[in-house]
Design a protein around this motif. Structure first.
Motif, PDB file in Angstrom:
ATOM      1  N   THR A  13      47.748  33.894  46.952  1.00  0.00           N
ATOM      2  CA  THR A  13      47.622  34.623  45.695  1.00  0.00           C
ATOM      3  C   THR A  13      46.666  35.787  45.889  1.00  0.00           C
ATOM      4  O   THR A  13      46.105  35.999  46.955  1.00  0.00           O
ATOM      5  CB  THR A  13      47.111  33.695  44.588  1.00  0.00           C
ATOM      6  OG1 THR A  13      45.808  33.221  44.937  1.00  0.00           O
ATOM      7  CG2 THR A  13      48.033  32.500  44.418  1.00  0.00           C
ATOM      8  N   GLY A  67      40.476  36.047  43.661  1.00  0.00           N
ATOM      9  CA  GLY A  67      39.979  34.822  43.064  1.00  0.00           C
ATOM     10  C   GLY A  67      38.477  34.877  42.862  1.00  0.00           C
ATOM     11  O   GLY A  67      37.840  35.913  43.072  1.00  0.00           O
ATOM     12  N   ALA A  91      41.489  30.897  40.828  1.00  0.00           N
ATOM     13  CA  ALA A  91      41.965  32.144  40.246  1.00  0.00           C
ATOM     14  C   ALA A  91      41.596  32.179  38.774  1.00  0.00           C
ATOM     15  O   ALA A  91      41.388  31.140  38.148  1.00  0.00           O
ATOM     16  CB  ALA A  91      43.479  32.272  40.416  1.00  0.00           C
ATOM     17  N   CYS A  96      38.974  29.053  50.238  1.00  0.00           N
ATOM     18  CA  CYS A  96      39.967  30.113  50.013  1.00  0.00           C
ATOM     19  C   CYS A  96      41.289  29.758  50.681  1.00  0.00           C
ATOM     20  O   CYS A  96      42.370  29.938  50.092  1.00  0.00           O
ATOM     21  CB  CYS A  96      39.446  31.444  50.547  1.00  0.00           C
ATOM     22  SG  CYS A  96      38.219  32.236  49.502  1.00  0.00           S
ATOM     23  N   ILE A 102      43.788  31.589  48.154  1.00  0.00           N
ATOM     24  CA  ILE A 102      43.196  32.804  47.590  1.00  0.00           C
ATOM     25  C   ILE A 102      43.068  33.842  48.695  1.00  0.00           C
ATOM     26  O   ILE A 102      42.438  33.604  49.729  1.00  0.00           O
ATOM     27  CB  ILE A 102      41.807  32.509  46.979  1.00  0.00           C
ATOM     28  CG1 ILE A 102      41.929  31.495  45.840  1.00  0.00           C
ATOM     29  CG2 ILE A 102      41.138  33.791  46.504  1.00  0.00           C
ATOM     30  CD1 ILE A 102      42.696  31.989  44.638  1.00  0.00           C
ATOM     31  N   THR A 131      35.303  33.454  35.463  1.00  0.00           N
ATOM     32  CA  THR A 131      36.569  33.774  34.808  1.00  0.00           C
ATOM     33  C   THR A 131      36.381  34.841  33.731  1.00  0.00           C
ATOM     34  O   THR A 131      37.187  35.775  33.606  1.00  0.00           O
ATOM     35  CB  THR A 131      37.175  32.505  34.194  1.00  0.00           C
ATOM     36  OG1 THR A 131      37.425  31.548  35.229  1.00  0.00           O
ATOM     37  CG2 THR A 131      38.474  32.810  33.473  1.00  0.00           C
TER      38      THR A 131
END
Length: 335
Positions: free
Chosen positions: A2, A5, A22, A61, A66, A301
């Motif tokens: 992805t 993150g 994430a 990770c 990530i 976040t």
């Protein structure tokens, strides 16, 4: 893998915990080290923190898929008074080693707050070996206690354990205010009472040793020992005093309770509820939604999604951001 993150970290007396994830839905990976980050002449040692954190973060990770880390939030015990080296060196080190572009450094009391009640106004009592209360109205932070077992942490685990051992030694001496039941429990855990000072005073981990007796105090209180019950009621008064000192003036403030000390259950929670009702009659107390690591992840976040609303503070919560973002944040704060 992805995209970007976050890395969230909780550094405390029991070691280092980290989670990589994430900002949106997706897998998260977590790990822990049982080795506490060293403190020395410069305070919390940023080199020792990085020595543990970098391989942990890289492995996480890979596990979470990530591709790169955008944001790191590090919650650290002692940051307010021992964090100068961390504040000076950690953002650059995280950028060099992990490619992190935004770093938030927070006192563990702040991450405990956010883990307990989220980014809302209110107050939190964080009670483990020590004790600290923090509160915010979302324009600034207030803290009470958290001064360590020699100068404060009143009502925390070390405080309760010390008070219980004092009562045990009073019984050993034949002085008033002693408890034969606490004396028996102390000797079961530590050996003969007369040898207790020699077992305790040379220890570098004295607060943890004292706190190890706190559950015995709760057990004696549950069995009806009046001296042990008095110790827990006094602890509850200290907690309520600290909460009242930091709680914002709201119609129905929320007071969150977080930390392992509250695992004692009703023996501590019942007198605390009574004391909070006296000191903060309009408040509603709640058990924590999550722990300090959860709070660090919530802050990360919020920073990544642009929903960060917590007040910044030079000692308790500082954020290094990409160029221009701090100015934008300041402008929003003024409007």
């Amino acid at each position: 893998m992805t995209g970007a993150g976050f890395l969230a970290v909780d550094s405390g007396g029991s070691g280092l915990r980290a989670v990589v994830g994430a900002a949106g839905p997706g897998p998260a990976a977590r790990s822990a080290s049982g080795e506490p980050v060293r403190t020395g002449a410069r305070g919390i040692d940023p080199d020792h923190l990085m020595e543990q954190l970098v391989p942990m973060a890289r492995a996480l990770c890979a596990e979470a898929g990530i591709g790169r880390l955008d944001t790191a939030v590090v919650g650290a015990a002692g940051l307010a008074s021992l964090g100068d080296a961390l504040r000076a060196e950690l953002p650059g080190a995280l950028a060099r080693e992990l490619g992190v572009r935004r770093v938030a450094l927070a006192a563990d009391a702040v991450t405990a707050y956010v883990g307990a009640v989220g980014p809302r106004p209110g107050a939190v009592i964080a009670a483990g070996t020590g004790l600290i209360a923090v509160g915010t109205d979302l324009t600034g932070w207030r803290r009470a206690d958290g001064w360590g077992h020699l100068l404060g942490d009143c009502g925390g685990g070390a405080w309760i354990g010390r008070a219980g051992l004092e009562a045990a030694l009073r019984a050993h001496d034949g002085r008033e205010g002693g408890s034969a039941r606490l004396l028996a429990s102390a000797e079961e855990l530590f050996g003969p009472a007369a040898r207790l000072p020699g077992r305790l005073y040379p220890r570098a981990d004295r607060p943890a040793v004292l706190a190890s007796f706190a559950p015995r105090v709760a057990a004696c209180a549950a069995d009806g020992d009046p001296v042990a019950g008095d110790v827990l009621r006094a602890a509850a008064r200290h907690m309520a005093d600290s909460a009242a000192a930091v709680c914002p003036d709201l119609d129905e403030p929320e007071v969150g309770l977080t930390g392992g000390l509250f695992d004692m259950g009703a023996q501590l929670l019942d007198p605390l509820a009574e004391e909070l009702a006296k000191r903060l009659p309009r408040a509603r107390w709640v058990m924590a939604e999550g722990d300090p690591l959860h709070g660090a992840a919530r802050i990360a976040t919020a920073l990544m999604t642009g929903t960060f609303t917590l007040p910044r503070d030079a000692a308790l919560l500082c954020v290094t951001s990409p160029a221009g973002e701090d100015a934008t944040h300041a402008a929003h704060a003024r409007t």
